[in-house]
Design an enzyme around this catalytic site. Structure first.
Site, PDB file in Angstrom:
ATOM      1  N   HIS A  83      -0.918   4.323   9.768  1.00 53.84           N
ATOM      2  CA  HIS A  83      -1.686   3.315   9.028  1.00 53.84           C
ATOM      3  C   HIS A  83      -0.751   2.228   8.488  1.00 53.84           C
ATOM      4  O   HIS A  83      -0.991   1.023   8.687  1.00 53.84           O
ATOM      5  CB  HIS A  83      -2.438   3.994   7.873  1.00 53.84           C
ATOM      6  CG  HIS A  83      -3.195   3.052   6.989  1.00 53.84           C
ATOM      7  ND1 HIS A  83      -4.570   3.071   6.889  1.00 53.84           N
ATOM      8  CD2 HIS A  83      -2.781   2.062   6.148  1.00 53.84           C
ATOM      9  CE1 HIS A  83      -4.959   2.133   6.039  1.00 53.84           C
ATOM     10  NE2 HIS A  83      -3.885   1.520   5.567  1.00 53.84           N
ATOM     11  N   GLU A  84       0.306   2.656   7.806  1.00 52.69           N
ATOM     12  CA  GLU A  84       1.232   1.687   7.219  1.00 52.69           C
ATOM     13  C   GLU A  84       2.057   0.969   8.292  1.00 52.69           C
ATOM     14  O   GLU A  84       2.432  -0.196   8.124  1.00 52.69           O
ATOM     15  CB  GLU A  84       2.145   2.376   6.207  1.00 52.69           C
ATOM     16  CG  GLU A  84       1.419   3.081   5.070  1.00 52.69           C
ATOM     17  CD  GLU A  84       0.432   2.181   4.337  1.00 52.69           C
ATOM     18  OE1 GLU A  84       0.660   0.957   4.273  1.00 52.69           O
ATOM     19  OE2 GLU A  84      -0.589   2.705   3.836  1.00 52.69           O
ATOM     20  N   HIS A  98       0.165  -2.034   9.403  1.00 49.95           N
ATOM     21  CA  HIS A  98       0.369  -3.147   8.462  1.00 49.95           C
ATOM     22  C   HIS A  98       1.717  -3.823   8.722  1.00 49.95           C
ATOM     23  O   HIS A  98       1.830  -5.055   8.730  1.00 49.95           O
ATOM     24  CB  HIS A  98       0.321  -2.641   7.025  1.00 49.95           C
ATOM     25  CG  HIS A  98      -1.055  -2.349   6.508  1.00 49.95           C
ATOM     26  ND1 HIS A  98      -2.070  -3.298   6.501  1.00 49.95           N
ATOM     27  CD2 HIS A  98      -1.591  -1.223   5.961  1.00 49.95           C
ATOM     28  CE1 HIS A  98      -3.163  -2.760   5.986  1.00 49.95           C
ATOM     29  NE2 HIS A  98      -2.906  -1.505   5.657  1.00 49.95           N
ATOM     30  N   HIS A 156      -7.328  -5.070   6.008  1.00 54.92           N
ATOM     31  CA  HIS A 156      -8.016  -4.078   6.853  1.00 54.92           C
ATOM     32  C   HIS A 156      -9.177  -4.719   7.604  1.00 54.92           C
ATOM     33  O   HIS A 156     -10.216  -4.091   7.799  1.00 54.92           O
ATOM     34  CB  HIS A 156      -8.536  -2.919   6.001  1.00 54.92           C
ATOM     35  CG  HIS A 156      -7.464  -2.170   5.278  1.00 54.92           C
ATOM     36  ND1 HIS A 156      -7.273  -2.275   3.924  1.00 54.92           N
ATOM     37  CD2 HIS A 156      -6.515  -1.304   5.733  1.00 54.92           C
ATOM     38  CE1 HIS A 156      -6.254  -1.499   3.563  1.00 54.92           C
ATOM     39  NE2 HIS A 156      -5.776  -0.906   4.640  1.00 54.92           N
TER      40      HIS A 156
END
Length: 338
Positions: free
Chosen positions: A115-116, A119, A139
């Protein structure tokens, strides 16, 4: 025209259609790591392989990955900051929460890492525009497209928000209560809970609105026990205040115990409780003073008898010394309040 998150996502997904030899090697390494029975994962090794497989080798060495013992509100965070030498947004730091992830299944750590990493990939490709995307949180559509593609490819479960609510709440041990009208309003009922000792104030985005609609004052009602190091760092005045609070608690519980005829047990941290059964807080003590001997002789008629009886022992709330309840007041006055 600047690259958008959706553009960058499509480019990363296109690289998954036909894996290169280097991507296949990274995939084999990832599968080897994930097939073992180890409860923990080496996030740095995985991050290196994910960089090749999913992120077009753009993350290293641009992104710094580290565990954070102070991150307690979210499982992970990716930060974009200015380089002090160039003044440009080029520094990217990916932090993983030690408190929230250390007892969770390994899959939670891996999904959070991915997830990170997504980003971080967008920060590399679209810079600061990523955090101001179409949904204002980073998101948006681009994130969701790439997260779904990676999840489908590797059988992961990359979600937008984590569900570690119990773990997060367990670290919010500093609590303040408002005495204004908001204490009767849901959903917060005037409570502010935080993991750090930062009282509600002007730095909070909601403070001005609270002052207008409520105007109440916040008072701290709960905080974690101080560590040994923190206690040693306290001033004499602060220590005296803590002792006074402990003494007040002991006196109150002692009075309740005498009223009910039950002995009082005082813990090392000043907590008191009434015992109503089981092993009583009494020990055999010997009275050797003249008065007790005189009473025992008068009762028995034997000049050689030494009176032995049972007395309730209590623990001093300040120094933890155990002594007869009848002597506790004298002990406190002479030893601690003189």
């Amino acid at each position: 025209m600047p690259v958008t998150d959706e553009d960058a996502a499509i480019q990363a997904i296109a690289a998954l259609d036909t894996l290169s030899a280097e991507q296949k090697q990274a995939l084999d390494a990832i599968n080897t790591i994930l097939q073992d029975d180890e409860p923990f994962a080496d996030i740095h090794e995985l991050f290196r392989h994910y960089n090749v497989l999913y992120f077009r080798k753009l993350l290293l060495p641009r992104v710094e990955l580290l565990w954070s013992p102070r991150l307690t509100l979210c499982a992970g965070i990716c930060e974009l900051s200015k380089d002090p030498t160039t003044g440009k947004y080029t520094r990217i730091r990916l932090k993983m929460s030690t408190p929230l992830l250390q007892y969770r299944p390994r899959s939670d750590t891996i999904n959070t890492l991915l997830h990170e990493a997504i980003h971080a990939y967008f920060f590399v490709t679209t810079s600061w525009r990523h955090s101001r995307g179409d949904d204002g949180t980073g998101h948006g559509a681009g994130f969701q497209i790439l997260a779904d593609a990676i999840s489908d490819h590797g059988n992961y479960d990359i979600t937008i928000y984590h569900t570690f609510h119990d773990e997060v709440d367990s670290y919010r041990t500093h609590v303040w209560q408002c005495d204004g009208v908001c204490k009767d309003r849901s959903p917060y009922f005037g409570l502010v809970k935080r993991s750090m000792n930062r009282a509600p104030g002007k730095s909070d985005s909601w403070w001005a609105r609270h002052q207008q609609e409520c105007g109440g004052t916040y008072a701290k009602i709960s905080e974690p026990e101080k560590t040994k190091k923190q206690r040693e760092a306290l001033s004499k005045k602060e220590r005296a205040g803590m002792q006074k609070n402990k003494l007040d608690g002991w006196v109150k519980a002692s009075a309740e115990g005498r009223a009910s005829g039950k002995p009082v047990e005082t813990g090392k941290e000043g907590e008191t409780s009434l015992k109503s059964g089981g092993r009583q807080n009494t020990e055999t003590v010997v009275e050797s003073n003249a008065a007790s001997q005189k009473r025992s002789r008068a009762a028995s008629g034997d000049d050689d008898v030494l009176f032995v009886g049972k007395k309730v022992l209590v623990e001093c709330p300040i120094c933890s010394m155990r002594l007869a309840e009848s002597n506790i007041n004298e002990h406190l006055d002479v030893v601690h309040l003189s």
